[in-house]
Design a protein around this motif. Structure first.
Motif, PDB file in Angstrom:
ATOM      1  N   LEU A 267      -2.588   2.454   3.894  1.00  0.00           N
ATOM      2  CA  LEU A 267      -3.651   2.060   2.967  1.00  0.00           C
ATOM      3  C   LEU A 267      -3.149   1.964   1.521  1.00  0.00           C
ATOM      4  N   GLY A 268      -2.381   2.965   1.064  1.00  0.00           N
ATOM      5  CA  GLY A 268      -1.919   2.994  -0.329  1.00  0.00           C
ATOM      6  C   GLY A 268      -1.021   1.803  -0.649  1.00  0.00           C
ATOM      7  N   ALA A 269      -0.064   1.537   0.226  1.00  0.00           N
ATOM      8  CA  ALA A 269       0.885   0.430  -0.006  1.00  0.00           C
ATOM      9  C   ALA A 269       0.154  -0.907   0.000  1.00  0.00           C
ATOM     10  N   LEU A 270      -0.800  -1.067   0.919  1.00  0.00           N
ATOM     11  CA  LEU A 270      -1.545  -2.326   0.994  1.00  0.00           C
ATOM     12  C   LEU A 270      -2.449  -2.490  -0.226  1.00  0.00           C
ATOM     13  N   ALA A 271      -3.083  -1.397  -0.641  1.00  0.00           N
ATOM     14  CA  ALA A 271      -3.971  -1.462  -1.813  1.00  0.00           C
ATOM     15  C   ALA A 271      -3.166  -1.874  -3.048  1.00  0.00           C
ATOM     16  N   ALA A 272      -1.970  -1.324  -3.204  1.00  0.00           N
ATOM     17  CA  ALA A 272      -1.137  -1.657  -4.370  1.00  0.00           C
ATOM     18  C   ALA A 272      -0.736  -3.132  -4.335  1.00  0.00           C
ATOM     19  N   ALA A 273      -0.381  -3.616  -3.150  1.00  0.00           N
ATOM     20  CA  ALA A 273       0.105  -5.001  -3.034  1.00  0.00           C
ATOM     21  C   ALA A 273      -1.017  -6.025  -3.171  1.00  0.00           C
ATOM     22  N   LEU A 274      -2.233  -5.647  -2.778  1.00  0.00           N
ATOM     23  CA  LEU A 274      -3.326  -6.631  -2.704  1.00  0.00           C
ATOM     24  C   LEU A 274      -4.293  -6.546  -3.887  1.00  0.00           C
ATOM     25  N   ALA A 275      -4.069  -5.593  -4.799  1.00  0.00           N
ATOM     26  CA  ALA A 275      -4.933  -5.470  -5.978  1.00  0.00           C
ATOM     27  C   ALA A 275      -4.921  -6.792  -6.744  1.00  0.00           C
ATOM     28  N   PRO A 276      -6.043  -7.224  -7.346  1.00  0.00           N
ATOM     29  CA  PRO A 276      -7.265  -6.425  -7.564  1.00  0.00           C
ATOM     30  C   PRO A 276      -8.244  -6.415  -6.392  1.00  0.00           C
ATOM     31  N   ALA A 277      -7.894  -7.068  -5.256  1.00  0.00           N
ATOM     32  CA  ALA A 277      -8.792  -6.967  -4.100  1.00  0.00           C
ATOM     33  C   ALA A 277      -8.890  -5.499  -3.677  1.00  0.00           C
ATOM     34  N   ARG A 278     -10.037  -5.137  -3.134  1.00  0.00           N
ATOM     35  CA  ARG A 278     -10.281  -3.769  -2.693  1.00  0.00           C
ATOM     36  C   ARG A 278      -9.854  -3.662  -1.232  1.00  0.00           C
TER      37      ARG A 278
END
Ligand SMILES: [Zn+2]
Length: 360
Positions: free
Chosen positions: A340-351
């Motif tokens: 979750l953390g790695a994906l959130a960082a890569a896909l920001a600003p999407a939630r």
């Protein structure tokens, strides 16, 4: 009325695909798989009747739970004609186009090829701010064509099986070539997935001693006939040539491609016990190794090797997709919660979320 997505199974850890979209009083189930691990089924106890089941593609982790349909009120099934042909007899199936516009229960949907399996599709629903379900997909297949979704989808349920993995398919071939050089080699692989694709890659690199099981032979024949719509433009002739040169497996020769990928059924259930004590035969598993299977046992003991042959998106593919469809909320499917953390960082600003119920 607000539409919503319920994550019945397949988010937060590797597991069977099963999701529920509710919109305007209609309830659409997306996929109904079994495993991994083998025997693991979605829990439909408190789901109640649904109005339709949409099947993205024919792999067991997306279709193996069809025995649970009575619990969901035996809804009509929607799938492409190619996927429908491989489903059990006696099911009521409405055909979805492999790419194009159609309707399910009055909801406008767009489908496109998923680059992952014969007849496989992603599905875009014209609900809320737009909702995309990718099922499994790959942008890299040399065999199966991929139609990039373009329509805006504020919410997207995306195949993130590989999490933040980045290696390109070309590197997979380099690794596989090292094993192929020391043939005879048994490559357990699904006939309706990467089996024919690896065979094609071998042929393109000049290998002619390619041996395949009955299921892969049948899959190649289907790709040459009605299944050609799933192929890249201009390669049907090459696939026909492959079907001609590939021979039935009749002993430990050359490179042998056979299903199932984990050795629990099909030709590999027979071939693995036959070859595991024959030390000159290499065994390489190229997909997810299911717990409690011969694939896991042979990998753990060191008798078989493991390498990944990409059949899911890399992180860069996921980033590009999210940008193209202007998604604001991403639900990553088929990966562990630890991603979750790695994906959130890569896909920001999407939630990026893995909640049980997601507004669409
Ligand atoms: Zn799949």
């Amino acid at each position: 009325m607000q539409a919503s997505l319920r994550l019945i199974s397949g988010v937060g850890k590797k597991g069977p695909a099963c999701f529920l979209v509710e919109t305007d009083g209609k309830r659409l189930m997306l996929d109904l798989g079994e495993g991994p691990p083998p025997g693991c089924l979605p829990n439909l106890d408190d789901v109640g009747p649904v109005d339709a089941l949409i099947i993205s593609h024919g792999h067991w982790d997306h279709t193996g739970g069809l025995g649970l349909l009575p619990k969901a009120g035996n809804p009509p099934i929607y799938a492409t004609e190619i996927v429908a042909a491989a489903l059990p007899d006696g099911l009521a199936v409405e055909f979805l186009p492999i790419r194009g516009q159609s309707e399910v229960l009055g909801i406008a949907v767009e489908t496109g090829r998923n680059g992952h399996a014969p007849g496989g599709i992603w599905v875009h629903f014209d609900i809320g701010g737009g909702f995309l379900y990718t099922g499994d997909y790959s942008t890299e297949s040399i065999l199966y064509a991929y139609d990039p979704p373009k329509r805006a989808a504020a919410t997207a349920l995306i195949d993130c099986s590989y999490g933040d993995y980045q290696k390109p398919l070309a590197d997979c071939w380099t690794e596989l070539a090292g094993f192929v050089a020391k043939r005879p080699l048994l490559l357990p692989a699904p006939a309706n997935g990467r089996g024919p694709e690896i065979a094609l890659e071998l042929m393109r690199h000049g290998f002619r001693d390619i041996f395949i099981d009955d299921a892969t032979t049948k899959a190649l024949r289907q790709l040459c006939n009605g299944g050609a719509v799933s192929l890249h433009v201009g390669i049907a002739g090459e696939v026909e040539r492959l079907a001609e040169i590939a021979r039935p497996i009749d002993g430990p020769h050359g490179v042998m491609l056979a299903g199932s990928a984990d050795g629990t059924s099909g030709a590999t259930a027979r071939l693995l016990p036959q070859f595991e004590d024959v030390s000159q035969v290499g065994i390489v598993f190229t997909g997810y190794v299911n717990p409690t299977t011969p694939a896991e046992r042979l990998s753990k003991s060191g008798r078989a090797q493991r390498m990944r042959w990409n059949v899911h998106p890399r992180l860069s593919d996921t980033v590009a997709l999210v940008r193209d469809i202007k998604a604001r909320t991403i639900v990553p499917a088929f990966c562990d919660r630890s991603q979750l953390g790695a994906l959130a960082a890569a896909l920001a600003p999407a939630r990026v979320i893995m909640d049980d119920v997601v507004p669409i």
